[in-house]
Enzyme design. Sequence first.
Site, PDB file in Angstrom:
ATOM      1  N   ARG A 189       4.562 -17.967  60.896  1.00 38.70           N
ATOM      2  CA  ARG A 189       4.333 -18.435  59.529  1.00 38.70           C
ATOM      3  C   ARG A 189       3.859 -19.889  59.472  1.00 38.70           C
ATOM      4  O   ARG A 189       3.073 -20.267  58.608  1.00 38.70           O
ATOM      5  CB  ARG A 189       5.592 -18.204  58.679  1.00 38.70           C
ATOM      6  CG  ARG A 189       5.599 -16.755  58.141  1.00 38.70           C
ATOM      7  CD  ARG A 189       6.935 -16.143  57.993  1.00 38.70           C
ATOM      8  NE  ARG A 189       6.830 -14.703  57.700  1.00 38.70           N
ATOM      9  CZ  ARG A 189       6.589 -13.765  58.637  1.00 38.70           C
ATOM     10  NH1 ARG A 189       6.393 -14.092  59.888  1.00 38.70           N
ATOM     11  NH2 ARG A 189       6.521 -12.492  58.277  1.00 38.70           N
TER      12      ARG A 189
ATOM     13  N   SER B 297      -3.412 -37.632  63.520  1.00 40.33           N
ATOM     14  CA  SER B 297      -2.973 -37.528  64.909  1.00 40.33           C
ATOM     15  C   SER B 297      -1.751 -36.627  65.040  1.00 40.33           C
ATOM     16  O   SER B 297      -0.844 -36.662  64.212  1.00 40.33           O
ATOM     17  CB  SER B 297      -2.643 -38.915  65.460  1.00 40.33           C
ATOM     18  OG  SER B 297      -2.226 -38.815  66.806  1.00 40.33           O
TER      19      SER B 297
ATOM     20  N   GLU C 107       0.348 -19.635  60.234  1.00 36.17           N
ATOM     21  CA  GLU C 107      -0.380 -19.052  59.104  1.00 36.17           C
ATOM     22  C   GLU C 107      -0.703 -20.104  58.042  1.00 36.17           C
ATOM     23  O   GLU C 107      -1.754 -20.052  57.406  1.00 36.17           O
ATOM     24  CB  GLU C 107       0.446 -17.917  58.494  1.00 36.17           C
ATOM     25  CG  GLU C 107      -0.332 -17.063  57.512  1.00 36.17           C
ATOM     26  CD  GLU C 107       0.537 -15.996  56.871  1.00 36.17           C
ATOM     27  OE1 GLU C 107       0.403 -14.824  57.230  1.00 36.17           O
ATOM     28  OE2 GLU C 107       1.379 -16.353  56.017  1.00 36.17           O
TER      29      GLU C 107
END
Lengths: 160, 160, 160, 160, 160, 160, 160, 160, 160, 160
Positions: free
Chosen positions: G100, G126, G103
Amino acid sequence: MSLATLDVSQHPNLPQSSATLFAAKAQKKVTFEEIAKVVGRDEVAVAALFYGQAKASPEDIKNLSEYFGIEHATLEQQLGGFPDRGKSVEWPPKEPLIYRLMEIVQNYGYAYKAILNEKFGDGIMSAIAFSTHVEKEVDKDGVTWVNIKLRGKWLPFTRF
Amino acid sequence: MSLATLDVSQHPNLPQSSATLFAAKAQKKVTFEEIAKVVGRDEVAVAALFYGQAKASPEDIKNLSEYFGIEHATLEQQLGGFPDRGKSVEWPPKEPLIYRLMEIVQNYGYAYKAILNEKFGDGIMSAIAFSTHVEKEVDKDGVTWVNIKLRGKWLPFTRF
Amino acid sequence: MSLATLDVSQHPNLPQSSATLFAAKAQKKVTFEEIAKVVGRDEVAVAALFYGQAKASPEDIKNLSEYFGIEHATLEQQLGGFPDRGKSVEWPPKEPLIYRLMEIVQNYGYAYKAILNEKFGDGIMSAIAFSTHVEKEVDKDGVTWVNIKLRGKWLPFTRF
Amino acid sequence: MSLATLDVSQHPNLPQSSATLFAAKAQKKVTFEEIAKVVGRDEVAVAALFYGQAKASPEDIKNLSEYFGIEHATLEQQLGGFPDRGKSVEWPPKEPLIYRLMEIVQNYGYAYKAILNEKFGDGIMSAIAFSTHVEKEVDKDGVTWVNIKLRGKWLPFTRF
Amino acid sequence: MSLATLDVSQHPNLPQSSATLFAAKAQKKVTFEEIAKVVGRDEVAVAALFYGQAKASPEDIKNLSEYFGIEHATLEQQLGGFPDRGKSVEWPPKEPLIYRLMEIVQNYGYAYKAILNEKFGDGIMSAIAFSTHVEKEVDKDGVTWVNIKLRGKWLPFTRF
Amino acid sequence: MSLATLDVSQHPNLPQSSATLFAAKAQKKVTFEEIAKVVGRDEVAVAALFYGQAKASPEDIKNLSEYFGIEHATLEQQLGGFPDRGKSVEWPPKEPLIYRLMEIVQNYGYAYKAILNEKFGDGIMSAIAFSTHVEKEVDKDGVTWVNIKLRGKWLPFTRF
Amino acid sequence: MSLATLDVSQHPNLPQSSATLFAAKAQKKVTFEEIAKVVGRDEVAVAALFYGQAKASPEDIKNLSEYFGIEHATLEQQLGGFPDRGKSVEWPPKEPLIYRLMEIVQNYGYAYKAILNEKFGDGIMSAIAFSTHVEKEVDKDGVTWVNIKLRGKWLPFTRF
Amino acid sequence: MSLATLDVSQHPNLPQSSATLFAAKAQKKVTFEEIAKVVGRDEVAVAALFYGQAKASPEDIKNLSEYFGIEHATLEQQLGGFPDRGKSVEWPPKEPLIYRLMEIVQNYGYAYKAILNEKFGDGIMSAIAFSTHVEKEVDKDGVTWVNIKLRGKWLPFTRF
Amino acid sequence: MSLATLDVSQHPNLPQSSATLFAAKAQKKVTFEEIAKVVGRDEVAVAALFYGQAKASPEDIKNLSEYFGIEHATLEQQLGGFPDRGKSVEWPPKEPLIYRLMEIVQNYGYAYKAILNEKFGDGIMSAIAFSTHVEKEVDKDGVTWVNIKLRGKWLPFTRF
Amino acid sequence: MSLATLDVSQHPNLPQSSATLFAAKAQKKVTFEEIAKVVGRDEVAVAALFYGQAKASPEDIKNLSEYFGIEHATLEQQLGGFPDRGKSVEWPPKEPLIYRLMEIVQNYGYAYKAILNEKFGDGIMSAIAFSTHVEKEVDKDGVTWVNIKLRGKWLPFTRF
């Protein structure tokens, strides 16, 4: 009975001959079995030719041209070269029918190898010097079966 | 004549039964054809069983145990469960013999689909309700051919 | 001059025979060229045999056993089966020497296909009915060249 | 005899020059062998040039332009840059002829490395300072063989 | 100051020499810079040698053996062969430092190609006839920079 | 001398600015070195800008517009946004020149990491706060070398 | 309350320190929150250190050694080097919690890029000059929320 | 200041709404921050909507239609359905800014999991019941930092 | 009737608890249905727990310990942590039974999405707030059917 | 309420019928539930038909033609063939709703296999002799749940 057709948007990388031939087939409403009789080849070979996976002889081109009423020059230009095989099936296949054929190789691959090695020695079954044939069988219980025959030349590894 | 053997270091993820059975086969120096007679199954099925790709019945276990002199309890413990198929062949295969079988599917996949669809309708050939058989043929010119027969139940897609 | 060796931790999936043979080669400090003379095969074939990519004949096993002082039964047990090819090179290869061979196929693949099709028709060059040989050449300017010869039987696609 | 052709729908990422040149070749109905004589290069190199895998010299462009009757400016614009190699063959290849060439590298990769290392030291065979040539052989039994020669400069790894 | 070490469980496919050398380095608590002085090679080359990516000369083996107090025969057996390159970095790399080097190639790959083609013609920069060197720079603002120099022989594609 | 060009059919996913700029470059027949002088940037940066891998400043757009005679509004619309990097090189690269750059990272990746860690501590060389420069060198033996300099800011991992 | 543990058979490529530290944590039955207080670092950093993804300072090693009663020399040997990051998570991740997070990047990646480009210019956030922190929130409806904060230095692309 | 734009040739698989909206944004020369005020949503959400990764409410469509002067019916037809998420970012990403976000997940994935498990139990942070926000920070040393906040509902695995 | 077993050599990356539990199950010769009654959970959940894909509560551990006669401390140490999900099934799966489940998602994925979107709005069916149940059905024709029920919480995308 | 739509630019490889049908659906502003009533099939099947994943009967074509006012000949030409399944969902899926369905298979795949094997023996649940149905549930707490039912014929592996 439905006929096998080609939707070009699903197969953008097939040769132009595929579009030409499938369009003609759809218009004439004929099965591969019927076309196979005209061409004098096995129906699997004819379907493979439609998908750009088999070579058409000059005679094939002539027969298909006449049968479908496609201009000979067009068909010759599209079918006269050598097949650039391997562009029909995405790999690994997601198409269920094709997947199951692949699964047979996945499951029985080493079993085939073991049996063939013991029966024939060190080598392979050719996929080039090769033919295949499909048959429908309805058994005594009315169950329908597919029979696919694969026949390939045995090629022993050269000792060098 | 050489026999099919298993080198466990090449197949670290096969089940323990594979090591047990192939070791017994190597010691007894028998072919799958001979074992198949003892087990009463097709030799491809027996080889698949050795590679962990087919289920052994209690009878199979008993027969193999007696034939090879493997303790029954050991073999039952190793073969009594359900096959966890798909761990024998790396995919895509680099083994030349297995590759060519896969190539047949790559080249003729859509041809088979078209032919089967036209002959049987919308469905697949089962790889489960399925059997296969290998035969050696030497033609009249002395050329050796492999014949592989695939026989699968036709499964139509359910309309819902 | 250094010798080709095998570090098993880098190749965990090679057959046991590879470990046995490379260990013997390292101990005897011999090149593949020297071994090839003993076995009576091309040195590429012998190296392939060491990597589990070629079949050893009973004679090969006997010769290697005597030459290296490896117990015959051990070597027969390890080399007596059929090669399970394709487990030596990870793919795509990161090894620079092997990569460049692959790159030749990547760059010239369709060029070879076009030339071979026009010269031989629709078919392939067999990698099974096949031999290969390596030669060293120093040209008149003192530049060193590798010559690799590939010789494979031409297999025309069967018309069916 | 069939000629090698290009179906652009199968190769959407080849350079424009490929479409131009193959169309001209199809129209003039010439083999690569014939074109190679005109250009004065090996036929594999010419085919590679057609597939966008080799550099055309100004002389090549002039020769091809005249031979095929393609406007010089057009060809120069399409062929005058540097090849952007690697866009002809999908990888891994599904084309059977190209696959078998790759398979040779898969099977014999480490064998070649071992032999070359022992013969030449630590280095590679260049795929750049490289030429290749194809020859047809019919042996005394009437069997047809393909001979492919690969010749590459030996490049030792720099010690630093 | 920390030292570069090797955790074998993270790199199971490095050669045995890597384990031997890194263990010795950890025990002696020395940097690659210090080892490089002993061996008389660039420190990148020495680190590459430790990771199995560079060839050790007989002199290197002797120097390393004496410096680290490793038995000469052991080191010779482990380092005497030819490097089997490409087994240190998984690809694509997830290691952040290595990823950024790869990203430079991803982002500037075609820019380098365009510039090199225009400056040198059709060819490549060799990664074999090649050396590299790392330098630390602290600019006038106290900012620290890494400078990596790559120097490779220009190899023009052979015209054939 | 040939010039670097762009064949859009080989790079369908580059930004429109790439097509515009390369077409202008081809028409004006100038090298990146010459363009770089006009733009006042390193030639690698200019080539990267042409491939959509670097940001154009308003000044760059003005300079390029004037130099090539491209309408300013068009160029500003195409180049005024932020680069969407990573769409130029397919990965892993099959282009031989680019592959060799990647191979350097594959072979020396951990060596660079070890050296940089020991010299700078735990961190990375930035590929963002980064510049690169290419130089041609002909050594005293007349051998041509490529020198590529990579200069990146050292970024230590933040301790948190 | 359960504690996070490590099952080494699931993570064979983590460094030895991971096994050592997680075993000590399991024995002492402490949370990362508690350990974080001892080490004086954020708990995410400490967990990352346990998974071999963050550098341990000499002080960290001392603190962990004392807290867990692990011999200092052992821990220093295992933790004293530089992290070889990227070996904890297989990619793409199948672990639901980690998926997740990935995702979120898949879905919002270009949205973040667009917003950051407009707010900061051409550059990146960064992941090295970076810290992260997790907080638990229970809203007024009693619903539990996770808050993850990512803080990274903005790095503009260098113009060169 | 530059604006985020969309080059359709780089993103052929985004929805038509993306082309429509980005073209309008470029013409009106507005930032996502400004658009966000009009729509009354977070700017990341608005950018996600532009990239086809978030649902537009009828109100959003009305607002965007009026603000940009796009015909309402057109926008409703293009934005009225449900997002087909996942087509904006190729995976793994080569875009440097997006890569670094992914790298954070790669490096800290298991650390997040361990911390979240210990703080919340067995479950995941939802990426659906989820919001995110970006903030710019300039610290007292003038260094610029990005702050990204992720807030997701905690979902415990159901026990069944 | 055969029982589901685990062959550890086929699943080297499952947690230790999997080996412990499956060994106990094999020895006691019980089905998951029987174990499920003891544990008071659905049999799919229990099987998932055996494969390391579900959390065991303290009560589960106690019940399993007593039922199988496994020392409680051992089981607690192995099962007390949080599942590290995703290590049981290789992906894509080659196991035929698991493949067909995946194929259902491949074939009907967008159909489910369309139906769920129209019925529920913009969101997903949770795989976390989720339960599943399997039932056997023999229809009036004696045909055996599998019924799998998936029940997941609907999670609407948060508007932000 | 929003309707499920199709953006062809996001799905370039769906059949032409998908574009035709979704355009008609958008124009008529109807849900799949409403269409399903007209066609007399389950709404999931109808959606699958729209995505080219299910076969249309002649009756279906007639019904859809009349309902949407699409010329019968057009629809018959586009829908009359056999579905070429597997071209709708990219794999692995990045679409969150579809991913979660796949994740259920990833997490519970072996659990399903174990339960099904113990309940039914050695075989698979067919994805062909298969139907599926979706239902919405609001529980007593007002929480919304999705219920998906999968019903497939049990196919035992043939013993041969």
